[in-house]
Design a protein around this motif. Structure first.
Motif, PDB file in Angstrom:
ATOM      1  N   GLU A 385       0.825  -1.203   0.000  1.00  0.00           N
ATOM      2  CA  GLU A 385       0.000   0.000   0.000  1.00  0.00           C
ATOM      3  C   GLU A 385       0.863   1.260   0.000  1.00  0.00           C
ATOM      4  N   SER A 388       1.912   1.669  -3.526  1.00  0.00           N
ATOM      5  CA  SER A 388       0.772   2.173  -4.285  1.00  0.00           C
ATOM      6  C   SER A 388       0.602   3.679  -4.081  1.00  0.00           C
ATOM      7  N   ILE A 434      -1.249   4.944   6.308  1.00  0.00           N
ATOM      8  CA  ILE A 434      -0.315   4.154   5.495  1.00  0.00           C
ATOM      9  C   ILE A 434       1.110   4.286   6.034  1.00  0.00           C
TER      10      ILE A 434
END
Length: 601
Positions: A385, A388, A434
């Motif tokens: 993540e 990403s 995140i």
């Protein structure tokens, strides 16, 4: 050169005197200016006079002064000497001289660059005797070609030169997209596709005069498999190699591979002479010997010189000689002289109108620039993540719009660079989450790339863009050899690099994913690596174009899901070619195939 330095001292010692104006001066004063003895001062003045730089009239009798006339403006002298050095092939020495004196003479570098530009293009020299007309193509490049060993080359420029010097067992025709005979004129495979037998042409000569035999083919392939981590991927399917006789060789594979013949056509698998390679050792890369249409006659830090290989089995090229001068920092937009027939340069709308009769030759490189993220390394980038999130921040379209130049959108194995669907950058709360889950605490992540201008601009843009979102990046520059090192690639958090892509699309994809000198094979996380391996095996067995494209699509989907790399752009490469120059076209790497060029009188 010492004599030039001494002339400069004479001029500097009398700054108020006019060039060409006789000056009363004693020999002792000259010796003082030159920091030498009276005897050496006399010898130096005689040398300068013989060169036509000064007129020296020694005084006659006791108390009579001598007369010295300096005839050349220092800038003109340096230009003259630099030109002489270039004409002798001593380009490095000429560059060093211009660099040494350019600081105090600002226009010197510009004048030298303009003169150098006029030296490039096509030259015809008519010699008495058997040689007759000699056609020379002269180009410039920014660095020497220190390494031209097929199994160790890295740069696209090196790959291009290797193609002119060597041949492979078979060759790939980029127009028909078919495998054609080369050193092997015929081949056949077993029914299951695991055993291939190749029949070699008789009479194929290496540049040092020895005929090529099957033992050279076996030696070349084993050498790549044993000594080239960079390109060993090409021979991954080979199980054994058996020489049947001087002109017949059999290669057995672990399993059928539909891309095997394409792999044999790559320049990295070129055939080399076993005896010469063993004799030369590391020097083979500097002065290589192959069977190609051109042979190396000189290769140093001044120039690479190739000459046509008359016995070439594929037909002698029209060009007799190719000179590639090493001129770092030379202006990209070369001003071609009237007699020049070729100018490799970026085109723009403001070029001289005298170029309008010339042909514009250009294409978008199939190769593309990208940034990869190390998902295999412990740290925040191992968190998918987090990767990403970086993909959402780094956008190739934004980079192209801001940096511009020759950067254009990349087409990657049939997909535009937007195959990774543009992602919206999340809000601040998502960033906090995140960062926390990935363990990122603001530490600087390393980004490695080459110290070339476009790589520097790309890296600095990525650094600036990520900094705006709280991700710190430290840029580290490395040479091509250093950046190809597996240990460095495994240590790097980010790498900005370029992928070599040509008309052999599926094989280029295999190289991108498996080459030990590229980052992706080291940066895929374990799950992504497993998925990619599955689809690559399927691709090797796919017999139809439709099935192969389906495998490629699945691989691209997997790469997008892994968030391991971000395509940035492809470069548009263009040049000007004189109307009389024929056979000029740019390959997938943006280079000219020298063997196809000829001049219409």
């Amino acid at each position: 050169m010492q004599l030039v330095e001494q002339y400069m001292r004479l001029c500097a010692g009398r700054p108020n005197e006019t060039i060409g104006h006789p000056l009363d001066i004693s020999l002792a004063e000259v010796a003082s200016i030159l920091f030498c003895t009276l005897r050496n001062a006399t010898l130096t003045l005689k040398k300068m006079q013989s060169q036509g730089w000064v007129v020296w009239q020694p005084g006659r009798g006791r108390g009579n002064r001598s007369v010295l006339t300096c005839l050349l403006v220092p800038e003109d002298l340096i230009m003259s000497v630099a030109k002489e050095l270039v004409q002798k092939g001593e380009i490095r020495a000429a560059r060093d001289m211009i660099d040494e004196y350019g600081g105090n003479l600002p226009v010197l570098g510009e004048k030298f660059s303009r003169w150098m530009n006029s030296q490039f293009g096509h030259r015809v020299k008519r010699e008495k005797g058997s040689k007759g007309r000699v056609d020379t193509l002269r180009l410039f490049y920014s660095r020497p070609f220190a390494g031209l060993d097929p199994i160790h080359i890295l740069l696209r420029s090196e790959s291009h030169m290797v193609k002119q010097l060597f041949d492979s067992l078979v060759q790939f025709d980029p127009v028909t997209r078919r495998i054609e005979p080369a050193i092997a004129f015929y081949w056949e495979s077993s029914e299951e596709g695991k055993q291939w037998t190749f029949y070699l042409r008789k009479g194929v000569l290496f540049h040092h005069g020895r005929p090529l035999v099957a033992d050279d083919v076996r030696f070349s392939f084993l050498r790549l498999m044993e000594h080239s981590y960079k390109h060993r991927w090409l021979a991954a399917s080979i199980e054994s190699i058996t020489v049947k006789d001087e002109y017949v060789i059999t290669i057995s594979l672990h399993m059928p591979d539909e891309l095997f013949l394409q792999a044999l056509s790559k320049e990295y698998m070129a055939i080399v002479p076993a005896d010469y390679v063993l004799e030369m050792g590391e020097q083979f890369a500097q002065m290589p010997v192959g069977t190609g249409p051109f042979r190396v006659v000189r290769n140093d830090d001044s120039m690479l010189v190739l000459e046509a290989f008359t016995p070439y089995f594929g037909g002698r090229p029209f060009l007799d000689r190719i000179e590639i001068w090493c001129v770092p920092g030379m202006a990209a937009e070369a001003q071609a002289a009237d007699e020049s027939l070729l100018s490799v340069t970026a085109l723009d709308d403001h070029r001289d109108t005298s170029f309008l009769a010339w042909s514009d030759v250009g294409r978008l490189e199939d190769c593309f620039q990208y940034v990869s993220m190390n998902g295999a390394k412990n740290g925040p980038l191992s968190h998918r993540e987090f990767r990403s999130l970086v993909v959402a921040i780094i956008c190739g379209q934004n980079l192209r719009q801001e940096l511009q130049g020759t950067r254009e959108h990349a087409v990657i194995w049939g997909k535009t660079d937007s195959f990774q669907e543009p992602k919206k950058v999340p809000g601040s709360q998502e960033f906090v989450r995140i960062f926390k889950e990935s363990g990122y605490q603001g530490e600087a992540l390393s980004l490695y790339t080459y110290p070339d201008s476009d790589h520097i601009e790309d890296a600095q843009w990525i650094q600036k863009t990520c900094k705006a979102y709280g991700i710190a990046i430290e840029i580290r520059y490395a040479s091509p050899e250093e950046l190809a090192s597996p240990s460095l690639l495994q240590e790097a958090d980010f790498v900005v690099d370029s992928a070599n892509v040509d008309e052999r699309a599926e094989l280029s994809l295999r190289e991108f994913l498996h080459a030990g000198a590229l980052s992706i094979s080291h940066h895929l996380d374990p799950h992504g690596k497993e998925e990619i391996a599955y689809w690559m095996n399927r691709l090797s067995c796919a017999r139809t174009a439709q099935d192969r494209q389906a495998c490629v699509d699945s691989i691209m989907y997997t790469l997008a899901a892994c968030s391991t790399f971000v395509p940035l752009y492809s470069n548009r490469v263009e040049m000007l070619a004189h109307p009389r120059l024929s056979g000029v076209s740019l390959d997938a790497y943006g280079w000219i195939d020298f063997r196809r060029i000829f001049v219409r009188d």
